[in-house]
Design a protein around this motif. Structure first.
Motif, short mmCIF file in Angstrom:
data_model
loop_
_atom_site.label_atom_id
_atom_site.label_comp_id
_atom_site.label_asym_id
_atom_site.label_seq_id
_atom_site.Cartn_x
_atom_site.Cartn_y
_atom_site.Cartn_z
N SER A 1 26.57 43.20 48.36
CA SER A 1 27.02 42.73 47.06
C SER A 1 28.19 43.61 46.59
O SER A 1 28.05 44.82 46.48
CB SER A 1 25.89 42.82 46.02
N PHE A 2 29.32 42.97 46.33
CA PHE A 2 30.44 43.67 45.70
C PHE A 2 30.30 43.56 44.19
O PHE A 2 30.17 42.45 43.66
CB PHE A 2 31.77 43.05 46.12
N VAL A 3 30.30 44.68 43.50
CA VAL A 3 30.22 44.69 42.04
C VAL A 3 31.56 45.16 41.49
O VAL A 3 31.99 46.28 41.75
CB VAL A 3 29.08 45.60 41.55
N VAL A 4 32.22 44.27 40.72
CA VAL A 4 33.56 44.55 40.22
C VAL A 4 33.57 44.51 38.69
O VAL A 4 33.52 43.43 38.10
CB VAL A 4 34.58 43.52 40.76
N PRO A 5 33.58 45.66 38.02
CA PRO A 5 33.73 45.65 36.56
C PRO A 5 35.16 45.30 36.19
O PRO A 5 36.10 45.85 36.76
CB PRO A 5 33.38 47.09 36.17
N VAL A 6 35.33 44.38 35.26
CA VAL A 6 36.66 43.88 34.92
C VAL A 6 36.93 44.08 33.44
O VAL A 6 36.14 43.63 32.59
CB VAL A 6 36.78 42.38 35.27
N TYR A 7 38.05 44.74 33.14
CA TYR A 7 38.48 44.83 31.75
C TYR A 7 40.00 44.93 31.67
O TYR A 7 40.59 45.93 32.07
CB TYR A 7 37.86 46.04 31.04
N ASN A 8 40.62 43.85 31.24
CA ASN A 8 42.07 43.81 30.99
C ASN A 8 42.90 44.31 32.17
O ASN A 8 43.77 45.18 32.01
CB ASN A 8 42.41 44.61 29.74
N THR A 9 42.64 43.77 33.34
CA THR A 9 43.40 44.15 34.54
C THR A 9 44.09 42.94 35.15
O THR A 9 44.15 42.80 36.37
CB THR A 9 42.48 44.82 35.57
N GLU A 10 44.63 42.06 34.31
CA GLU A 10 45.21 40.82 34.80
C GLU A 10 46.33 41.04 35.81
O GLU A 10 46.56 40.19 36.69
CB GLU A 10 45.74 39.98 33.63
N ASN A 11 47.03 42.16 35.72
CA ASN A 11 48.14 42.42 36.64
C ASN A 11 47.69 42.78 38.05
O ASN A 11 48.51 42.72 38.98
CB ASN A 11 49.03 43.54 36.09
N TYR A 12 46.44 43.17 38.20
CA TYR A 12 45.95 43.62 39.51
C TYR A 12 44.75 42.81 40.01
O TYR A 12 44.38 42.91 41.17
CB TYR A 12 45.54 45.10 39.43
N LEU A 13 44.15 42.04 39.13
CA LEU A 13 42.85 41.41 39.43
C LEU A 13 42.93 40.41 40.58
O LEU A 13 42.02 40.35 41.41
CB LEU A 13 42.31 40.75 38.17
N LYS A 14 43.99 39.60 40.63
CA LYS A 14 44.10 38.60 41.70
C LYS A 14 44.14 39.27 43.06
O LYS A 14 43.53 38.78 44.02
CB LYS A 14 45.34 37.74 41.49
N LYS A 15 44.85 40.39 43.16
CA LYS A 15 44.91 41.14 44.42
C LYS A 15 43.53 41.66 44.80
O LYS A 15 43.12 41.59 45.96
CB LYS A 15 45.90 42.30 44.27
N CYS A 16 42.80 42.17 43.82
CA CYS A 16 41.46 42.69 44.07
C CYS A 16 40.53 41.58 44.55
O CYS A 16 39.88 41.70 45.59
CB CYS A 16 40.90 43.33 42.79
N ILE A 17 40.47 40.49 43.79
CA ILE A 17 39.56 39.39 44.15
C ILE A 17 39.98 38.78 45.48
O ILE A 17 39.13 38.46 46.33
CB ILE A 17 39.55 38.32 43.04
N GLY A 18 41.28 38.62 45.68
CA GLY A 18 41.76 38.06 46.94
C GLY A 18 41.34 38.87 48.14
O GLY A 18 41.00 38.32 49.20
N SER A 19 41.33 40.19 47.99
CA SER A 19 40.92 41.05 49.12
C SER A 19 39.45 40.89 49.43
O SER A 19 39.03 41.05 50.59
CB SER A 19 41.25 42.51 48.80
N LEU A 20 38.65 40.57 48.42
CA LEU A 20 37.21 40.37 48.65
C LEU A 20 36.95 38.97 49.22
O LEU A 20 36.09 38.79 50.10
CB LEU A 20 36.44 40.57 47.34
N CYS A 21 37.68 37.97 48.72
CA CYS A 21 37.54 36.62 49.26
C CYS A 21 38.01 36.54 50.71
O CYS A 21 37.60 35.66 51.46
CB CYS A 21 38.31 35.63 48.40
N ALA A 22 38.88 37.48 51.11
CA ALA A 22 39.40 37.49 52.48
C ALA A 22 38.37 38.01 53.48
O ALA A 22 38.59 37.92 54.70
CB ALA A 22 40.66 38.35 52.54
N GLN A 23 37.26 38.55 52.98
CA GLN A 23 36.20 39.04 53.88
C GLN A 23 35.64 37.86 54.66
O GLN A 23 35.23 36.85 54.08
CB GLN A 23 35.10 39.73 53.09
#
Length: 351
Positions: A13-35
């Motif tokens: 389970s990847f746990v990702v706390p998110v708060y006002n990171t719109e400039n970086y969030l797509k890159k983060c989520i994309g790297s996890l979806c790429a698994q």
């Protein structure tokens, strides 16, 4: 789209706390979806974001069934991680900050090492600061198992003691204090009732791991690098904190409680950690560029806090020979109440 959760066993389970990171969030989520491994889940915990982060989370969930989005009112990163941890279904938990990202090959490489006998499995990371990239890994061995003695040594690192074992020399303290850069056995965390402490705004990661390491008995180092840590100037680690003293006070109280110490007594084991906490107050408050108070007011606050019961005795008694050269100089200047020189060094960006 990935297979439905009901048809697969969740290992990680990847746990990702998110708060006002719109400039970086797509890159983060994309790297996890790429698994590529489908035996994972991605828990995005929106901690009351006020930018487009909630929309990005929901849009991403529509493209990958492995994603689950949790929305909550703003309570801080500790509460967000706890929310994700309580919802996790995997045998293992991996925390990822929403402004960081993982290598796409991570899950397929790490899952073979996630044996039930281990409490924690570590892996290497890169820190990325603008165009500079530094790698942190152990090059002398491909894998190394850890025992209870090793975790006792690592716990001392969390308390900011001198590195006690040559095996850890090439790792920065962040390897042990941060919740990322490792996978936790979820059954182990559940057994010891591990949770992040709400209300502590800084160094809550080290507090969590200090508790975890007290009970960990077996672990593994994997030397490969999979995590990418962004060093951002306006992050919680480097931003302006007018309440730095209050945060340090709460943190030190939590550490004393964790160690079962009398809050009114001096503790040599914590003197170095407390000394470093005052250094954080210097960098994050008294000498921070966004502190608009006058030089006189900043100096007065520096002296008042340094002479407080919380800091005065530990700063004077700490074995500062354990500090690196830069910290040693600052500690000496602190003991002599030389705010002018400390402020000058900070302006020269040497702190």
């Amino acid at each position: 789209m990935a297979d439905s959760k009901e048809n697969r066993k969740i290992i990680l389970s990847f746990v990702v706390p998110v708060y006002n990171t719109e400039n970086y969030l797509k890159k983060c989520i994309g790297s996890l979806c790429a698994q590529k491994d489908q035996r994972i889940e991605i828990l995005l915990v929106d901690d009351g974001s006020t930018d487009h982060s909630p929309d990005i989370c929901e849009e991403s969930a529509g493209t990958d069934s492995r994603i689950k989005v949790i929305h909550q009112r703003n309570q801080g990163v500790s509460a967000a991680r706890n929310a994700g941890l309580s919802c996790a279904a995997g045998d293992w938990v991996c925390f990822v900050d929403s402004d960081d990202f993982m290598d796409a090959c991570f899950s397929e490489h790490i899952i073979p090492y996630l044996n039930a006998e281990y409490d924690i499995v570590y892996f290497g990371y890169r820190d990325i600061k603008q165009d500079q990239i530094r790698e942190h890994k152990e090059e002398r061995f491909q894998r190394r198992e850890l025992d209870k003695k090793d975790f006792s040594d690592i716990r001392k690192i969390v308390f900011n003691s001198k590195t006690p074992n040559k095996h850890y020399d090439k790792y920065s303290n962040m390897m042990y204090t941060a919740p990322w850069g490792k996978c936790y056995n979820r059954a182990f965390l559940k057994r010891i009732n591990a949770a992040f402490t709400p209300g502590v705004k800084r160094a809550q990661d080290g507090l969590f791991n200090a508790f975890v390491y007290k009970y960990a008995e077996k672990g593994l180092f994997v030397s490969e690098i999979f995590y990418n840590y962004r060093v951002l100037p306006d992050s919680a680690t480097h931003g302006y904190h007018a309440d730095a003293f209050d945060t340090a006070q709460k943190l030190i109280a939590c550490y004393r409680k964790d160690l079962g110490l009398d809050p009114q007594r001096s503790c040599p084991e914590l003197d170095i950690m407390i000394t470093r906490q005052f250094m954080y107050c210097i960098v994050l408050n008294y000498c921070h560029k966004k502190n608009k108070n006058s030089y006189r007011d900043r100096k007065q606050e520096f002296l008042s806090d340094l002479n407080s019961e919380l800091f005065q005795e530990p700063v004077q008694n700490a074995d500062i020979k354990e500090l690196c050269a830069k910290e040693y100089v600052i500690a000496v200047l602190m003991r002599h109440r030389c705010f002018a020189l400390i402020n000058l060094l900070n302006k020269a960006r040497t702190l």
